[in-house]
Design an enzyme around this catalytic site. Structure first.
Site, PDB file in Angstrom:
ATOM      1  N   GLU A   1      -9.162   0.989   5.016  1.00 57.65           N
ATOM      2  CA  GLU A   1      -9.593   0.545   3.686  1.00 57.65           C
ATOM      3  C   GLU A   1      -9.329  -0.953   3.541  1.00 57.65           C
ATOM      4  O   GLU A   1     -10.203  -1.715   3.123  1.00 57.65           O
ATOM      5  CB  GLU A   1      -8.837   1.328   2.620  1.00 57.65           C
ATOM      6  CG  GLU A   1      -9.162   0.898   1.198  1.00 57.65           C
ATOM      7  CD  GLU A   1      -8.241   1.528   0.176  1.00 57.65           C
ATOM      8  OE1 GLU A   1      -8.594   1.516  -1.018  1.00 57.65           O
ATOM      9  OE2 GLU A   1      -7.157   2.015   0.547  1.00 57.65           O
ATOM     10  N   HIS A   2      -8.107  -1.376   3.844  1.00 56.10           N
ATOM     11  CA  HIS A   2      -7.735  -2.786   3.809  1.00 56.10           C
ATOM     12  C   HIS A   2      -7.329  -3.221   5.216  1.00 56.10           C
ATOM     13  O   HIS A   2      -6.521  -2.550   5.861  1.00 56.10           O
ATOM     14  CB  HIS A   2      -6.557  -3.024   2.865  1.00 56.10           C
ATOM     15  CG  HIS A   2      -6.774  -2.537   1.469  1.00 56.10           C
ATOM     16  ND1 HIS A   2      -6.343  -1.293   1.033  1.00 56.10           N
ATOM     17  CD2 HIS A   2      -7.376  -3.121   0.399  1.00 56.10           C
ATOM     18  CE1 HIS A   2      -6.667  -1.134  -0.232  1.00 56.10           C
ATOM     19  NE2 HIS A   2      -7.299  -2.229  -0.650  1.00 56.10           N
TER      20      HIS A   2
ATOM     21  N   ASP B   1      -6.735  -6.840  -4.665  1.00 53.08           N
ATOM     22  CA  ASP B   1      -6.545  -5.756  -5.636  1.00 53.08           C
ATOM     23  C   ASP B   1      -6.736  -6.243  -7.060  1.00 53.08           C
ATOM     24  O   ASP B   1      -7.084  -5.459  -7.945  1.00 53.08           O
ATOM     25  CB  ASP B   1      -5.137  -5.166  -5.487  1.00 53.08           C
ATOM     26  CG  ASP B   1      -5.113  -3.986  -4.525  1.00 53.08           C
ATOM     27  OD1 ASP B   1      -6.189  -3.607  -4.024  1.00 53.08           O
ATOM     28  OD2 ASP B   1      -4.016  -3.464  -4.269  1.00 53.08           O
TER      29      ASP B   1
ATOM     30  N   HIS C   1     -54.604  14.002   1.168  1.00 54.13           N
ATOM     31  CA  HIS C   1     -54.170  12.640   1.431  1.00 54.13           C
ATOM     32  C   HIS C   1     -55.324  11.834   2.036  1.00 54.13           C
ATOM     33  O   HIS C   1     -55.570  10.676   1.652  1.00 54.13           O
ATOM     34  CB  HIS C   1     -52.980  12.632   2.405  1.00 54.13           C
ATOM     35  CG  HIS C   1     -51.667  12.947   1.771  1.00 54.13           C
ATOM     36  ND1 HIS C   1     -51.385  14.163   1.195  1.00 54.13           N
ATOM     37  CD2 HIS C   1     -50.534  12.190   1.620  1.00 54.13           C
ATOM     38  CE1 HIS C   1     -50.137  14.156   0.724  1.00 54.13           C
ATOM     39  NE2 HIS C   1     -49.613  12.965   0.960  1.00 54.13           N
TER      40      HIS C   1
ATOM     41  N   HIS D   1       1.647   3.048  -3.297  1.00 54.61           N
ATOM     42  CA  HIS D   1       0.605   3.722  -4.083  1.00 54.61           C
ATOM     43  C   HIS D   1       0.895   5.203  -4.246  1.00 54.61           C
ATOM     44  O   HIS D   1       0.695   5.764  -5.324  1.00 54.61           O
ATOM     45  CB  HIS D   1      -0.766   3.539  -3.424  1.00 54.61           C
ATOM     46  CG  HIS D   1      -1.513   2.337  -3.918  1.00 54.61           C
ATOM     47  ND1 HIS D   1      -1.987   2.231  -5.198  1.00 54.61           N
ATOM     48  CD2 HIS D   1      -1.857   1.188  -3.301  1.00 54.61           C
ATOM     49  CE1 HIS D   1      -2.600   1.067  -5.365  1.00 54.61           C
ATOM     50  NE2 HIS D   1      -2.534   0.412  -4.216  1.00 54.61           N
TER      51      HIS D   1
ATOM     52  N   GLN E   1       0.820  -1.208   0.000  1.00 52.13           N
ATOM     53  CA  GLN E   1       0.000   0.000   0.000  1.00 52.13           C
ATOM     54  C   GLN E   1       0.853   1.257   0.000  1.00 52.13           C
ATOM     55  O   GLN E   1       0.504   2.264  -0.613  1.00 52.13           O
ATOM     56  CB  GLN E   1      -0.931   0.023   1.216  1.00 52.13           C
ATOM     57  CG  GLN E   1      -2.126  -0.886   1.081  1.00 52.13           C
ATOM     58  CD  GLN E   1      -2.947  -0.580  -0.156  1.00 52.13           C
ATOM     59  OE1 GLN E   1      -3.442   0.518  -0.331  1.00 52.13           O
ATOM     60  NE2 GLN E   1      -3.099  -1.558  -1.027  1.00 52.13           N
TER      61      GLN E   1
END
Length: 874
Positions: A764-765, A798, A857, A698, A695
């Site tokens: 996230e992971h 991934d 109504h 990235h 990660q």
């Protein structure tokens, strides 16, 4: 006030005795010096010698110790240029004004540079740029509402410097390449040209209004300047101006009332020059007064009088006696200070303060100290970072009945050994190592700070960049898309912003190995998402005669954003395109930035063809999002935009989703990539390090977190060794190093505590490399995707396992799911009532409508019930 440009000097200027910034560059008042750890002491001594004289900026990014940086700031450096990791440490230093800090940014990677320009509140230093056009584009897009951006060049030239200066950037030029004599040194860059790069005037004769002041900022007079006169002032070091009648005017040439230049600056609007001078002779005015506005008043007048008395005091002068009798002067200062302390009324305080200032200034003049010296010292003190209590000393405190223990408050930046339950250990300067914290008693404030993600830019700043881009694409369509592709992607040969299906076969030529890998991943992703389909509509009878149903329908038109920044991501095309195909979306539009030659990677084209995309938009960033949201001549407008991207993309997605005229939704907000690994003693250190690095590579703003369950020093060291070794061998090691700089290891006692921290962080992971990992997975409350056990690296998610890798980041896993089949469908509900059902339900409906005072109504039901009564004869 930011300088027009910064001259750079090598570190030899720090060590040469008495060598300050040479004229004429000293008149700019600013200097830039790069230092190494061996230069720190010389830099501190230099600052002591030049206190208040120059605003020196030091590039300290090579220093290992933050304490050295704080000391340099504390000694009066106007600004320091630091690395990303240094900035994060300085942000924790109390009393430090971050306006005095600039972040060093490498120009090597375009997206990181774009993120940095809008991603921080501190100034930026972009060093040794080669592509001046790209920096111009960034500055144009960002506008002037931004921090200062300092720019040095791989090949300095007056043309490059002016291109940056004209966009309110600050060129950084080697002093050796600057000149005040452009006639004889034509190969060098004229100082006057850079100084006046942004100067403006509304005068028809082109002259610049110029205010002349002394060193205390007192206005001496108003004159006019030209490029020629400014250049002559810089060359001679004297006040030279432009007479509207006589041409160049060398001030004092005939009267002897000359001026020595101290500084030349522009005002905030760049339409007025300010000359700071040391005035000689009678004064500035031709009438013999110090200023064109009359004589000095107050302290300047007193100083002038005392200076005259010192050189030629009248016989019997009391001031002359004070100059000669230092004991008398000392006694008077103490006497007046005591009387000021006892004064209570406004009138008495004013009277005694005036007396004290008279005797104190006499002491100063006697020793050659001026008001200008005092004010420079005060300014220097205002820059202090390290603060002390300021308690009264010794006998003075005792006289006031105050404690006088002589203790001084600990200086900022020195860690207190018992200040928290978390202890941090720092690694060697060049070792790639995460910060390690041992969680002792669960101090929530400190733990939260340790887990804080890298800060994102403020919405106002990013929106000021994104909104004009979106508006341009919305109103100018394909033409705007092409312009942005030419500017940001350098795809100057691109003639059309789209590829239409069917896509040419020659655009998807792949090796057999790559094609097979894509096909395997495609099929696994298809299987997993197909299994998420609802087998049939939901139907429930809520009461006799009342049937409620829900049916799923695909979103007709979807736009899929596939990033193409520091890494090409065909896997994202799979993760977004395959579920769209499975869901049955009628129109699939993919957007991805082109390469410099105008082409796309063949992997993305191949995947677009497999998922049945109708169009590929050759655009990235906010412009791609705008094209998808509003449509252009060539791009179909979509109903929903999905896909990750940098902060420009995220901001653009949120902006268009809030525009009702766009009528478009998005998948989720997104931030930088992140992973959290929970590991115990059973974990393989090499596996742990590899997962963290997968990660970290990235981007520089990615964050990785390791929670070690009961890990000892030896086990932590094994992971650290693997992390450094594996990272050093990676082709993206520079990115990894910056990401690891703001990543952390937390050491806890048990799995329950680890999972509590993980759920608070909401990664996230999430990777579980612990004993009985499947059981531990049951404790997960917040995460984008979980990877269970030692044989499940995050990489499989991934690419090829089948789960989706488009996941919520930045803590949004508390509220959002990752992309799944449900992201591409909407649900429609239906109600079907029989006559019996309406009779059973009607009473409740009418009563609630009555409570809400919505008579129409109520009547919609009562009319039907009345008709049922008529038909049944009741």
């Amino acid at each position: 006030m930011a300088p027009s440009f910064l001259p750079t000097f090598d570190s030899s200027i720090l060590s040469s005795p008495g060598r300050l910034i040479p004229a004429p560059l000293s008149y700019l008042g600013h200097a830039f010096v790069t230092i190494t750890p061996s230069d720190v002491d010389n830099a501190l001594r230099y600052l002591q010698r030049t206190v208040g004289l120059h605003a020196t900026c030091f590039d300290v990014s090579a220093l290992h110790l933050v304490d050295d940086i704080v000391s340099i700031l504390d000694s009066g450096a106007r600004k320091v240029v630091v690395s990303g990791s240094q900035l994060r440490e300085l942000e924790r230093v109390e009393n430090l004004d971050l306006d005095r800090v600039a972040l060093s940014v490498s120009p090597g990677m375009k997206n990181e540079m774009i993120d940095a320009i809008a991603g921080t509140s501190v100034d930026l230093y972009v060093h040794r740029i080669k592509d001046v056009e790209l920096v111009e584009a960034w500055l144009k897009e960002y506008g002037t509402d931004r921090p200062d951006v300092y720019v040095s060049f791989d090949t300095p030239s007056v043309e490059n410097a002016l291109r940056i200066a004209n966009l309110s950037g600050i060129p950084v030029i080697p002093a050796s390449q600057c000149t005040a004599d452009p006639v004889s040194e034509q190969q060098n860059i004229p100082i006057a040209t850079l100084l006046l790069a942004n100067a403006t005037t509304d005068r028809l004769d082109g002259l610049f209004t110029t205010i002349v002041t002394d060193e205390r900022g007192i206005a001496l007079g108003l004159v006019y300047s030209s490029h020629e006169s400014v250049n002559e002032s810089l060359r001679t070091g004297k006040g030279v101006y432009q007479s509207r009648k006589r041409g160049l005017w060398y001030k004092g040439e005939s009267s002897g009332d000359t001026q020595d230049i101290v500084a030349i600056n522009l005002d905030c609007d760049h339409d007025c020059l300010k000359f700071t001078v040391k005035q000689k002779g009678r004064g500035f005015c031709h009438l013999g007064t110090p200023t064109c506005f009359g004589s000095f008043q107050g302290l300047p007048k007193l100083q002038q009088t005392l200076q005259k008395r010192k050189s030629s005091a009248p016989l019997g002068s009391y001031t002359a006696r004070l100059f000669k009798d230092q004991q008398l002067l000392k006694a008077k200062i103490m006497e007046e200070a005591s009387e000021l302390c006892e004064a209570t009324t406004k009138e008495d305080v004013t009277f005694e303060a005036a007396d004290l200032l008279y005797f104190a200034l006499t002491k100063c003049v006697a020793t050659g100290v001026s008001l200008e010296d005092i004010e420079r010292n005060l300014d220097a003190k205002s820059t202090k970072v390290k603060r002390r209590k300021g308690d009264a000393k010794g006998s003075w405190a005792a006289q006031m009945g105050m404690p006088a223990d002589g203790k001084v408050q600990q200086e900022v930046g020195q860690p207190h050994p018992t200040s928290s339950s978390i202890k941090a250990s720092e690694g060697p300067g060049d070792r790639i190592k995460m910060r390690t914290f041992v969680v002792a008693d669960g101090n929530h404030t400190i733990i939260t700070k340790a887990l804080q993600r890298p800060s994102q830019r403020t919405s106002d700043k990013i929106m000021s960049i994104v909104r004009p881009i979106i508006d341009s694409v919305r109103h100018r369509g394909d033409a705007a898309l092409l312009e942005y592709a030419h500017k940001f992607e350098k795809a100057t040969s691109l003639a059309s912003p789209v590829l239409k299906a069917p896509f040419p076969k020659d655009l998807m030529q792949l090796s057999p190995e790559t094609k097979d890998a894509i096909d395997v991943s495609f099929e696994n992703i298809r299987k997993f998402h197909a299994a998420q389909m609802e087998p049939k509509p939901l139907s429930v009878t809520t009461m006799p005669g009342v049937e409620c149903a829900r049916m799923a329908r695909p979103i007709e038109k979807v736009g899929l954003y596939v990033p193409g920044g520091t890494a090409v991501l065909p896997s994202t095309a799979l993760m977004l395109g395959v579920p769209a195909m499975v869901a049955g979306c009628r129109n699939i539009v993919i957007a991805s930035p082109p390469r410099a030659d105008g082409s796309l990677t063949p992997e993305i084209v191949y995947i677009a063809e497999r998922v049945g995309a109708e169009t590929i938009v050759l655009a990235g960033g906010a412009q791609a999002v705008a094209a998808l949201a509003y449509g252009t001549e060539s791009v179909s407008k979509v109903d929903k935009i999905l896909g990750p991207g940098n902060q420009f993309v995220t901001a653009a997605k949120m902006l268009v989703s809030n525009d009702t005229s766009a009528c478009v939704s998005i998948d989720m907000p997104a931030g930088p990539s992140e992973v959290l690994v929970v590991a115990d003693e059973t974990a393989n250190p090499a596996f742990v390090a590899a997962d963290l690095l997968s990660q970290a590579e990235h981007g520089v703003d990615s964050q990785v977190v390791l929670i070690g369950v009961g890990l000892g020093d030896g086990q932590l060291r094994a992971i650290e060794d693997e992390l450094h070794s594996q990272a050093s061998a990676l082709p993206r090691v520079d990115i990894v190093r910056q990401a690891i700089d703001h990543s952390v290891t937390l050491v806890v006692d048990g799995v329950a505590e680890a999972m509590d921290l993980s759920n608070r962080y909401a990664p996230e992971h999430l990777i579980l490399q612990v004993r009985d990992a499947q059981d531990v997975a049951e404790l997960v409350q917040n995460a984008g995707s979980v990877f269970v056990g030692p044989w499940t690296p995050e990489s499989v998610g991934d690419y090829s396992a089948g789960v989706n890798h488009s996941l919520p980041t930045y803590g949004y896993a508390r509220q959002y799911s990752g992309v799944n089949l449900g992201s591409y469908v909407k649900h429609i509900t239906s109600s079907n009532l029989t006559a019996e059902g309406l009779r059973n339900l009607g009473g409740a409906v009418m009563q609630l409508a009555k409570v809400e005072e919505l008579e129409a109504h109520r009547r919609a039901v009562s009319i039907r019930l009345a008709e049922l009564d008529r038909l049944s004869g009741t």
